[in-house]
Design an enzyme around this catalytic site. Sequence first.
Site, short mmCIF file in Angstrom:
data_model
loop_
_atom_site.label_atom_id
_atom_site.label_comp_id
_atom_site.label_asym_id
_atom_site.label_seq_id
_atom_site.Cartn_x
_atom_site.Cartn_y
_atom_site.Cartn_z
N LYS A 274 -10.21 0.19 -2.49
CA LYS A 274 -10.35 0.30 -1.14
C LYS A 274 -10.13 1.28 -0.12
O LYS A 274 -9.66 2.16 -0.04
CB LYS A 274 -8.43 -0.44 -0.52
N ASP B 99 0.74 -1.21 -0.18
CA ASP B 99 0.39 -0.48 0.27
C ASP B 99 1.22 1.36 -0.24
O ASP B 99 1.80 1.44 1.11
CB ASP B 99 -1.14 0.40 1.32
N LYS C 261 -7.21 2.92 -3.83
CA LYS C 261 -7.11 3.47 -1.61
C LYS C 261 -8.04 4.47 -1.78
O LYS C 261 -6.91 5.76 -1.97
CB LYS C 261 -6.45 2.71 -1.24
#
Length: 325
Positions: A261, A156, A225
Site C-alpha cells: 500500500k 494500519d 505500507k
Amino acid sequence: MTATTTSARSDLSELGRSETTLRAFLHGLPGVDQVGVEQRAAQLGTRSIKTTAKAQAIDLAIRMVDLTTLEGADTPGKVRALAAKALRPDPADPTCPHVGAVCVYPAMVPHVAEVLRGSAVHLASVATAFPSGQAPLEVKLADTRAAVAAGADEIDMVINRGAFLAGRYAEVYDEIVAVKEACGSADGGPAAHLKVILETGELATYDNVRRASWLAMLAGGDFIKTSTGKVPVAATPPVTLVMLEAVRDFRAATGRQVGVKPAGGIKNTKDAIKYLVMVNETVGGDWLSPDWFRFGASSLLNDLLMQRTKLTTGTYPGPDYFTLD
C-alpha cells in the site's frame, strides 16, 4: 513442495527467535542498486495506457483506494459522509465501483461502521499511537483491540522507527507479532488484516526499506505500507518498487503473498496508473487486486472520478463536481 523448500520456510519462521539471527538475515539481504531502482521506476512511469485499458485501470484504481481522513478535526458527521461516498463514489453513475476501504482514527470507527455495515467496503483504522508509534506496547495493543472491537476489519499500524534505525530489530519484530495477535476478534470471528506502515521517508536508504519490508512480513504483516502521510516524504515510485520486489521475493521464499500500500502524495489518475503498471511489470497480475494492492489517499479519488466521467461522457467535470473530502 520439496524438502529443501520446506526447510527454507522453517528456517525463516525461526528468525524472530534471536536478535542475532534476525540481524544476520536482514543485513544479508542483497543491497539495493540506487541508480538501477530509480531508473527502473522512471522507465515504468513512461508507459502509456489508452482508451479501454485506461478505463479499466481507472475502475481498478477506484476499487483500490483506501479513502482516508486522519485529522484532529474529524467529526462523526464527516466520517459518515466519507463512508457514504466510499459506497457510492459517483451518485450519478451506479456503474462506478466502490472503493476498497475507509481509513479513520479508532475513535471514528463506530460511526463509519454504521454506514458500511453489510457492504463490501472494508473499514480500516490506524492504531499503535499513529503516526509516531512512540507509546508503550500496552497502549498500542489497547488501541488496536479497541478499533477491532468497534468494527475495524483492517488495522494500519506504525513501526517504531527509532528502534528499527537503532538496530533493535527483534523489538520491532516482537511488537508486530503482538499487534497481529491483537487483531484477532474477541468473538472468534475473522481477524483484522494487519497493514504495517514503514514510514519510508524516515528510513533514509533503500536498503533500510528492503530490510523493514522483510521484517514486517516475517512478523506476520498482511500488507506493507509506505507512509503515514504525516511526514514530508511519503510514497515514491522507487520506494514502492523496492517494496514490490520484497513481496515478490518473500512469496518465492515462503509461499505467502503479502500486499503493498503506497500512501501519501498520490493525487492524480496519471500517477495511480503508473503505479498499476509498476505492479503488473514487477510482481504480475496476482497483485492487481484490492486484496493485494491499495492506495492510501483522499484527493486521488476525485481525480479518478473526473477522468472516468470524461471517458464515459466526453465531458470533463470541474473539480467541484464531486464532494471534497
